[in-house]
Scaffold this active site. Structure first.
Site, PDB file in Angstrom:
ATOM      1  N   TYR A  35       2.567   1.950   8.463  1.00  0.00           N
ATOM      2  CA  TYR A  35       3.743   2.426   9.203  1.00  0.00           C
ATOM      3  C   TYR A  35       3.902   1.715  10.547  1.00  0.00           C
ATOM      4  O   TYR A  35       4.959   1.816  11.173  1.00  0.00           O
ATOM      5  CB  TYR A  35       3.649   3.927   9.466  1.00  0.00           C
ATOM      6  CG  TYR A  35       3.434   4.792   8.251  1.00  0.00           C
ATOM      7  CD1 TYR A  35       3.596   4.310   6.957  1.00  0.00           C
ATOM      8  CD2 TYR A  35       3.051   6.127   8.398  1.00  0.00           C
ATOM      9  CE1 TYR A  35       3.389   5.117   5.856  1.00  0.00           C
ATOM     10  CE2 TYR A  35       2.850   6.942   7.296  1.00  0.00           C
ATOM     11  CZ  TYR A  35       3.005   6.441   6.038  1.00  0.00           C
ATOM     12  OH  TYR A  35       2.788   7.249   4.949  1.00  0.00           O
ATOM     13  N   HIS A 100      -4.940   4.097   1.085  1.00  0.00           N
ATOM     14  CA  HIS A 100      -3.509   4.369   0.960  1.00  0.00           C
ATOM     15  C   HIS A 100      -3.002   4.338  -0.475  1.00  0.00           C
ATOM     16  O   HIS A 100      -1.979   4.934  -0.798  1.00  0.00           O
ATOM     17  CB  HIS A 100      -2.726   3.360   1.798  1.00  0.00           C
ATOM     18  CG  HIS A 100      -1.364   3.819   2.185  1.00  0.00           C
ATOM     19  ND1 HIS A 100      -0.724   3.410   3.328  1.00  0.00           N
ATOM     20  CD2 HIS A 100      -0.499   4.667   1.581  1.00  0.00           C
ATOM     21  CE1 HIS A 100       0.466   3.979   3.405  1.00  0.00           C
ATOM     22  NE2 HIS A 100       0.638   4.739   2.352  1.00  0.00           N
TER      23      HIS A 100
END
Length: 247
Positions: A35, A100
């Protein structure tokens, strides 16, 4: 672990969103290296005035760093990012750190996971989990003789219920966190609209409440202060069993 968190993916106002969320009852921020806003999470948490020990902060290592050394370096960089503004956030650690995705193959996944376990042993993170893992991927961890993940974060909402992995996680005492609980903003479904009217709640609140009543930890995301606040106003009322069945 708090029962609801703020997701900060694609949030250009991340620091402000974190501040607003924490000043309005949230106690968890869900971030990731991908992000590119770990620094802003730290700034927002620091500006909120909420003590660091009262905030649960998550980040994730991306599959491109799935080697032992790559994940170790990524974790150290995440720590540096979170604590880059010492005046805002002097106590730097992550409450939860995840792999992730399951991309990269078994050896890469296990190498990354081992690096996170060592990061936990060294005090950089409090707990280790995974994201987007199937039962097969988690069983690799068990078969390697490693500590099982405390969390599996997956996409969950009424149109993506992923029942097999949810059942597996429940049987193995793995907390299920729900990302994209708001159906990516697709609120025009007839059932959702009917229940929104029935309970005098907006569609997003219905969806977050569905997650909570299913035993998930929802992570709704927004950059708009009014939406952040309303998404968290999901306590003190219940969706009836018959309506849960409709969803």
């Amino acid at each position: 672990m708090p029962s609801i968190g703020l997701g900060v993916y694609l949030n250009e106002e991340c620091a402000e969103a974190c501040r607003v969320a924490l000043q309005n009852g949230y106690r968890m921020i869900d971030g990731a290296r991908y992000y590119e806003n770990e620094v802003q999470v730290g700034v927002g948490v620091g500006k909120s005035g909420v003590k660091r020990e009262d905030v649960f902060i998550t980040s994730k290592v991306f599959h491109e760093d799935f080697t032992y050394d790559g994940t170790t370096a990524a974790l150290k960089d995440s720590i540096a990012n979170l604590g880059s503004c010492k005046s805002y956030l002097p106590n730097t650690y992550y409450n939860l750190y995840l792999t992730h995705s399951a991309i990269g193959g078994k050896d890469a996944r296990l190498a990354a996971y081992r690096a996170l376990l060592d990061g936990k042993a060294n005090g950089m993170i409090k707990s280790v989990g995974v994201s987007n893992y199937s039962a097969k991927h988690i069983e690799e961890i068990r078969e390697a003789g490693l500590e099982m993940p405390v969390v599996n974060q997956i996409e969950l909402h009424p149109f993506c219920q992923q029942k097999p992995i949810v059942d597996y996680c429940r049987k193995n005492n793995i907390i299920v966190q729900a990302y994209s609980p708001l159906v990516r903003g697709a609120f025009d479904n007839q059932v959702i609209q009917e229940l929104s009217t029935k309970y005098s709640k907006d569609p997003a609140q219905i969806l977050v409440k569905w997650s909570l009543q299913r035993g998930f930890v929802p992570l709704p995301k927004s950059s708009q202060p009014e939406r952040i606040i309303s998404n968290g106003q999901v306590f003190g009322w219940e969706i009836e069993p018959t309506d849960m069945a409709k969803l």
